[in-house]
Design a protein around this motif. Structure first.
Motif, PDB file in Angstrom:
ATOM      1  N   ALA A   1     -48.974   7.262 -28.869  1.00 21.91           N
ATOM      2  CA  ALA A   1     -49.161   6.753 -27.497  1.00 21.91           C
ATOM      3  C   ALA A   1     -49.054   5.286 -27.929  1.00 21.91           C
ATOM      4  CB  ALA A   1     -49.247   6.923 -26.163  1.00 21.91           C
ATOM      5  N   ARG A   2     -48.136   4.008 -26.597  1.00 19.12           N
ATOM      6  CA  ARG A   2     -48.552   2.601 -27.272  1.00 19.12           C
ATOM      7  C   ARG A   2     -48.861   1.978 -25.597  1.00 19.12           C
ATOM      8  NH1 ARG A   2     -43.734  -0.421 -31.325  1.00 19.12           N
ATOM      9  NH2 ARG A   2     -44.829   1.172 -31.996  1.00 19.12           N
ATOM     10  N   GLY A   3     -48.725   0.557 -25.296  1.00 19.89           N
ATOM     11  CA  GLY A   3     -49.607   0.438 -24.254  1.00 19.89           C
ATOM     12  C   GLY A   3     -50.381  -0.944 -24.532  1.00 19.89           C
ATOM     13  N   PRO A   4     -49.998  -1.382 -23.449  1.00 25.62           N
ATOM     14  CA  PRO A   4     -51.677  -2.484 -22.707  1.00 25.62           C
ATOM     15  C   PRO A   4     -52.720  -1.784 -22.974  1.00 25.62           C
ATOM     16  CG  PRO A   4     -50.635  -2.092 -20.953  1.00 25.62           C
ATOM     17  CD  PRO A   4     -49.337  -1.357 -21.667  1.00 25.62           C
ATOM     18  N   GLY A   5     -53.771  -2.109 -22.988  1.00 27.57           N
ATOM     19  CA  GLY A   5     -55.213  -1.659 -23.281  1.00 27.57           C
ATOM     20  C   GLY A   5     -56.458  -2.150 -23.596  1.00 27.57           C
ATOM     21  N   LEU A   6     -57.438  -1.316 -23.881  1.00 29.80           N
ATOM     22  CA  LEU A   6     -58.691  -2.155 -25.053  1.00 29.80           C
ATOM     23  C   LEU A   6     -58.828  -1.198 -25.701  1.00 29.80           C
ATOM     24  CD1 LEU A   6     -60.103  -2.552 -21.390  1.00 29.80           C
ATOM     25  CD2 LEU A   6     -59.673  -4.298 -22.194  1.00 29.80           C
ATOM     26  N   ALA A   7     -59.094  -2.702 -27.067  1.00 29.46           N
ATOM     27  CA  ALA A   7     -60.602  -1.974 -27.870  1.00 29.46           C
ATOM     28  C   ALA A   7     -62.161  -1.846 -27.256  1.00 29.46           C
ATOM     29  CB  ALA A   7     -60.170  -2.708 -28.541  1.00 29.46           C
ATOM     30  N   VAL A   8     -62.537  -0.596 -27.424  1.00 31.26           N
ATOM     31  CA  VAL A   8     -63.889  -0.740 -27.316  1.00 31.26           C
ATOM     32  C   VAL A   8     -64.668  -0.394 -28.433  1.00 31.26           C
ATOM     33  CG1 VAL A   8     -65.694   0.236 -25.497  1.00 31.26           C
ATOM     34  CG2 VAL A   8     -63.040  -0.016 -24.474  1.00 31.26           C
ATOM     35  N   ARG A   9     -65.791  -1.544 -28.787  1.00 27.62           N
ATOM     36  CA  ARG A   9     -66.527  -1.651 -30.459  1.00 27.62           C
ATOM     37  C   ARG A   9     -68.205  -1.548 -29.875  1.00 27.62           C
ATOM     38  NH1 ARG A   9     -65.426  -3.512 -35.460  1.00 27.62           N
ATOM     39  NH2 ARG A   9     -67.380  -3.218 -36.730  1.00 27.62           N
TER      40      ARG A   9
ATOM     41  N   PHE B   1     -68.072   2.498 -34.002  1.00 28.51           N
ATOM     42  CA  PHE B   1     -67.400   2.976 -33.650  1.00 28.51           C
ATOM     43  C   PHE B   1     -66.555   2.146 -32.342  1.00 28.51           C
ATOM     44  CE2 PHE B   1     -70.964   5.390 -34.020  1.00 28.51           C
ATOM     45  CZ  PHE B   1     -70.584   6.070 -34.823  1.00 28.51           C
ATOM     46  N   VAL B   2     -65.136   2.585 -32.577  1.00 27.46           N
ATOM     47  CA  VAL B   2     -63.739   1.491 -32.026  1.00 27.46           C
ATOM     48  C   VAL B   2     -63.199   2.740 -31.238  1.00 27.46           C
ATOM     49  CG1 VAL B   2     -62.151  -0.354 -31.512  1.00 27.46           C
ATOM     50  CG2 VAL B   2     -63.942  -0.200 -33.249  1.00 27.46           C
ATOM     51  N   ILE B   3     -63.032   2.597 -29.476  1.00 26.37           N
ATOM     52  CA  ILE B   3     -62.101   3.184 -29.166  1.00 26.37           C
ATOM     53  C   ILE B   3     -60.938   2.754 -28.464  1.00 26.37           C
ATOM     54  CG2 ILE B   3     -62.165   4.703 -26.744  1.00 26.37           C
ATOM     55  CD1 ILE B   3     -64.863   5.074 -26.414  1.00 26.37           C
ATOM     56  N   THR B   4     -59.597   2.993 -29.059  1.00 23.82           N
ATOM     57  CA  THR B   4     -58.750   2.404 -28.456  1.00 23.82           C
ATOM     58  C   THR B   4     -58.262   3.086 -27.734  1.00 23.82           C
ATOM     59  OG1 THR B   4     -58.576   1.966 -30.394  1.00 23.82           O
ATOM     60  CG2 THR B   4     -56.629   1.733 -29.091  1.00 23.82           C
ATOM     61  N   VAL B   5     -57.484   2.305 -26.243  1.00 22.54           N
ATOM     62  CA  VAL B   5     -58.015   2.862 -24.501  1.00 22.54           C
ATOM     63  C   VAL B   5     -56.635   2.846 -24.597  1.00 22.54           C
ATOM     64  CG1 VAL B   5     -59.032   1.583 -23.615  1.00 22.54           C
ATOM     65  CG2 VAL B   5     -58.270   4.357 -22.648  1.00 22.54           C
TER      66      VAL B   5
ATOM     67  N   VAL C   1     -65.835  -5.638 -25.773  1.00 23.40           N
ATOM     68  CA  VAL C   1     -64.686  -5.054 -25.116  1.00 23.40           C
ATOM     69  C   VAL C   1     -63.620  -6.271 -25.438  1.00 23.40           C
ATOM     70  CG1 VAL C   1     -63.858  -4.132 -23.331  1.00 23.40           C
ATOM     71  CG2 VAL C   1     -65.580  -3.798 -23.303  1.00 23.40           C
ATOM     72  N   GLU C   2     -62.635  -5.427 -25.453  1.00 23.35           N
ATOM     73  CA  GLU C   2     -60.726  -6.948 -25.858  1.00 23.35           C
ATOM     74  C   GLU C   2     -60.007  -5.965 -25.342  1.00 23.35           C
ATOM     75  OE1 GLU C   2     -61.199  -7.128 -30.447  1.00 23.35           O
ATOM     76  OE2 GLU C   2     -62.785  -7.721 -30.458  1.00 23.35           O
ATOM     77  N   ASP C   3     -59.284  -6.967 -25.075  1.00 24.76           N
ATOM     78  CA  ASP C   3     -58.461  -6.902 -24.463  1.00 24.76           C
ATOM     79  C   ASP C   3     -57.143  -6.314 -25.045  1.00 24.76           C
ATOM     80  OD1 ASP C   3     -59.353  -6.961 -21.671  1.00 24.76           O
ATOM     81  OD2 ASP C   3     -58.817  -8.674 -21.018  1.00 24.76           O
ATOM     82  N   ARG C   4     -55.986  -5.566 -25.389  1.00 27.62           N
ATOM     83  CA  ARG C   4     -54.740  -5.197 -26.302  1.00 27.62           C
ATOM     84  C   ARG C   4     -53.617  -5.542 -25.387  1.00 27.62           C
ATOM     85  NH1 ARG C   4     -56.590  -3.386 -31.409  1.00 27.62           N
ATOM     86  NH2 ARG C   4     -58.836  -4.727 -31.672  1.00 27.62           N
ATOM     87  N   GLU C   5     -52.455  -6.456 -25.779  1.00 25.24           N
ATOM     88  CA  GLU C   5     -51.414  -6.342 -25.513  1.00 25.24           C
ATOM     89  C   GLU C   5     -50.692  -4.739 -25.397  1.00 25.24           C
ATOM     90  OE1 GLU C   5     -49.189  -9.652 -26.018  1.00 25.24           O
ATOM     91  OE2 GLU C   5     -50.468 -10.923 -24.869  1.00 25.24           O
ATOM     92  N   VAL C   6     -50.562  -4.752 -26.802  1.00 25.00           N
ATOM     93  CA  VAL C   6     -50.446  -3.204 -27.257  1.00 25.00           C
ATOM     94  C   VAL C   6     -51.609  -2.647 -27.409  1.00 25.00           C
ATOM     95  CG1 VAL C   6     -48.069  -2.324 -28.573  1.00 25.00           C
ATOM     96  CG2 VAL C   6     -47.584  -4.754 -27.452  1.00 25.00           C
TER      97      VAL C   6
END
Length: 316
Positions: A184-192, A258-262, A292-297
């Protein structure tokens, strides 16, 4: 003895009778319902003498004689029936009021018990419940709009078959993403998650973060370790504490950080993680740090290998 004494038969003068009720000037009573003056008597019906000379036995019933016993019984029964009808109406009204009172008390008790449960909750729990309800409402409204659009297309006639095929394809893609069998691909977050010097990141904290993200509308997630190994997070994913601060995710060992990509609504998920007493606050209390970092993709490329079902079967 005078003639007047002789006519009475007693030797004494006949007493004068009472004056008949007349009008104001001695005229007869003008009221239409006034009784006949001849029927008036100063004596009660029991004391009125029968027709005759007053000394001998009565030969007939006069107008003052009481009614027969049957008439008295009928009058008593009629009065008893009227009282019984009045009593029955009152009993019905009392019963209806008791039923309404019981219903009102039951509703009041239920409302009081529910309010007491919410009043005893912490502020952090109430905020979390509020955000979960808002996110769930938003998702349900989106689902309703999509289903209504699908229904309209399916009923459009010539485009029905093509619309049905497209709808089936879309649903298959959505189920594949939810099951973890499709990337899957889309806007979301990267939680470290970065552990502190005294205490490592526990499996409980990572599981809390996953639950918060799911409640905020996360659609796809994966967790990665410091060695770049990634595991897709689905409904059956489990987390265990490993050795030396590592985590066991679905049987695979991951090392920190650990990094959760959501993938999902970034603002809603960020707010859910930063609520008072939430994941960010709990990790900070353990000496760690959450970024917590915003990710456009955001890309969720790890796939979940489905396990064969042994017990569950679809309902026909």
């Amino acid at each position: 003895m005078s003639d007047e004494h002789t006519e009475t038969g007693t030797g004494w003068p006949q007493p004068a009778g009472p004056d008949r009720p007349d009008g104001p000037a001695g005229e007869p009573d003008p009221r239409p319902d006034a009784p006949d003056p001849d029927e008036l008597s100063p004596l009660s019906p029991q004391e009125r003498p029968a027709d005759g000379d007053g000394d001998g036995p009565s030969t007939g019933r006069g107008e003052g004689v009481p009614a027969s016993p049957a008439d008295g019984v009928a009058a008593v029964l009629g009065a008893a029936g009227a009282r019984l009808r009045r009593f029955s109406s009152a009993a019905v009204m009392i019963a209806v009021l008791l039923v309404l009172l019981g219903f009102t008390l039951a509703v009041q008790l239920k409302t009081t018990s529910t309010d007491s449960a919410l009043a005893a909750a912490r502020q952090e729990d109430l905020v979390r419940i509020l955000y979960d309800l808002e996110a769930r409402e938003f998702r349900l409204r989106q689902d309703i709009a999509a289903l209504e659009e699908s229904q309209r297309q399916l009923r459009s006639g010539e485009q029905g078959r093509q619309a049905a095929l497209e709808e089936a394809t879309r649903r298959a893609d959505e189920l594949g993403i939810l099951a973890g069998s499709l990337p899957a691909r889309g806007p979301g977050l990267a939680v470290r998650f970065q552990a502190g010097a005294a205490k490592p990141i526990s499996a409980v904290r990572v599981l809390d973060a996953v639950q918060e993200l799911r409640g905020a509308g996360a659609e796809a997630m994966q967790i990665s370790g410091g060695d770049r190994a990634s595991v897709r997070i689905v409904a059956s994913t489990f987390f265990l504490n490993g050795e030396s601060g590592s985590l066991i995710v679905d049987g695979r060992r991951l090392t920190g950080p650990f990094v959760i990509t959501v993938i999902g609504d970034a603002s809603t998920m960020r707010t859910a993680l930063n609520i008072p007493g939430g994941v960010v606050a709990q990790v900070a209390g353990d000496g760690g740090n959450v970024t917590v970092e915003d990710r456009e993709v955001a890309e969720v490329s790890a796939l979940h290998v489905p396990r064969p079902l042994e017990h569950a079967r679809p309902v026909a």
